[in-house]
Design an enzyme around this catalytic site. Structure first.
Site, PDB file in Angstrom:
ATOM      1  CG  ASP A  51      -1.922  -1.050   1.339  1.00 54.92           C
ATOM      2  OD1 ASP A  51      -3.080  -0.800   1.006  1.00 54.92           O
ATOM      3  OD2 ASP A  51      -1.567  -2.165   1.759  1.00 54.92           O
ATOM      4  CB  THR A 122      -5.302  -3.867   2.310  1.00 56.42           C
ATOM      5  OG1 THR A 122      -5.080  -2.744   1.454  1.00 56.42           O
ATOM      6  CG2 THR A 122      -4.037  -4.128   3.115  1.00 56.42           C
TER       7      THR A 122
END
Length: 323
Positions: A51, A122
């Protein structure tokens, strides 16, 4: 820099290459084996090294080429010098060969807001559910999502792994292996590209909804749709791809968990092929730079028959989710 091309088409062409680079970063982090997981607000709200690196790559690459853009990314990162190897300065030439819709031909750089989710899905990424993962770059003008790019870093990864296995066993047939990853893009008034549009069979109601962020409101709303089947998967980008590829007929998420960077790019792709994405009240989402980031009245999206799904949202759900 290609003169003669509009700001919007240059930005989309750059965003395509930048999203591909981010997808490569997402794959590299897993291959290196250290995800660097940080819990943000809850055990289901995670951030990984992928990320962080992907957002640094996307935002820095865009800002270098388009310094007057407003760029809003999901991750709250400290400003620091970005490693040159994270910068992508290419652009996808095929996009530059397409005509810019006339209503966007005079847009200036400073008029555009870019919403970035460097790694959508995620939690699924950390659990190895890699086909749920997308990289999202959405472009808004006057509060409306008008262009978007979705990279799927692991599109075809199961076929890709099978190909590698066959090669290791010396059983590989002649011809190229399955390509890993793909990038979808779209501009309102031009269309959406990089996939084969397919619809769920007529009369079937297949709902896609959250895998990691469910609650009673979400469940009540899904049940009210009277679905033939319910798919629970990660990532807003992934769910919209299910709609345009005929795997699901509606994406129903009656909760305030989704943010503008989750929906901006996917909304464009869906709208460009005649679909519709709104909140549970049927209101369009707004993407100007001052807007609150949370989609507090949830998300309701479908490729066809949006009115049917909107009409089935229970009043109790509407009352609980205030725009």
């Amino acid at each position: 820099m290609a003169s003669g091309h509009t700001v919007l088409m240059r930005l989309v062409a750059s965003a395509y290459s930048i999203a591909q680079k981010a997808g490569t970063i997402v794959r590299r982090v897993i291959a290196e084996g250290d995800l660097g997981i940080v819990e943000k607000t809850s055990p289901t709200d995670l951030q990984t090294k992928a990320d962080r690196l992907a957002q640094m790559s996307i935002c820095s690459s865009l800002a270098r080429k388009f310094p007057k853009l407003t760029i809003i990314g999901e991750e709250d990162l400290p400003s620091e010098e970005v490693d040159q190897e994270l910068i992508e300065d290419g652009q996808w030439e095929e996009i530059l060969r397409k005509p810019c819709p006339s209503q966007y031909s005079t847009i200036k750089e400073e008029d555009l807001v870019v919403w970035v989710d460097p790694l959508d899905g995620t939690k699924e990424y950390t659990e190895g559910l890699l086909d749920n993962v997308t990289v999202l770059i959405g472009i808004a003008y006057e509060g409306k999502a008008i262009a978007g790019v979705i990279n799927q870093p692991y599109y075809n990864y199961q076929n890709n792994e099978k190909q590698k296995l066959r090669e290791r066993r010396k059983e590989a047939k002649a011809g190229p292996g399955a390509a890993l990853g793909r990038t979808i893009w779209g501009v309102l008034g031009l269309g959406a590209f990089g996939f084969q549009l397919k619809e769920v069979p007529a009369g079937k109601h297949i709902i896609t909804t959250t895998r990691s962020h469910s609650n009673k409101l979400v469940t009540d709303c899904v049940t009210a749709m009277n679905p033939d089947d319910v798919l629970r998967v990660g990532g807003a980008g992934n769910k919209i791809i299910q709609l345009i590829e005929g795997k699901a007929s509606a994406y129903v998420f009656a909760s305030p968990g989704c943010k503008k960077w989750d929906t901006c790019a996917p909304e464009v792709i869906l709208h460009a092929v005649g679909g519709k994405l709104t909140d549970v009240h049927g209101n369009a989402l707004q993407y100007d730079k001052e807007v609150k980031h949370m989609n507090s009245a949830g998300v309701l999206a479908s490729l066809r028959n949006h009115d049917y799904y909107a009409s089935r949202v229970p009043e109790s759900v509407k009352k609980a989710l205030v725009p």
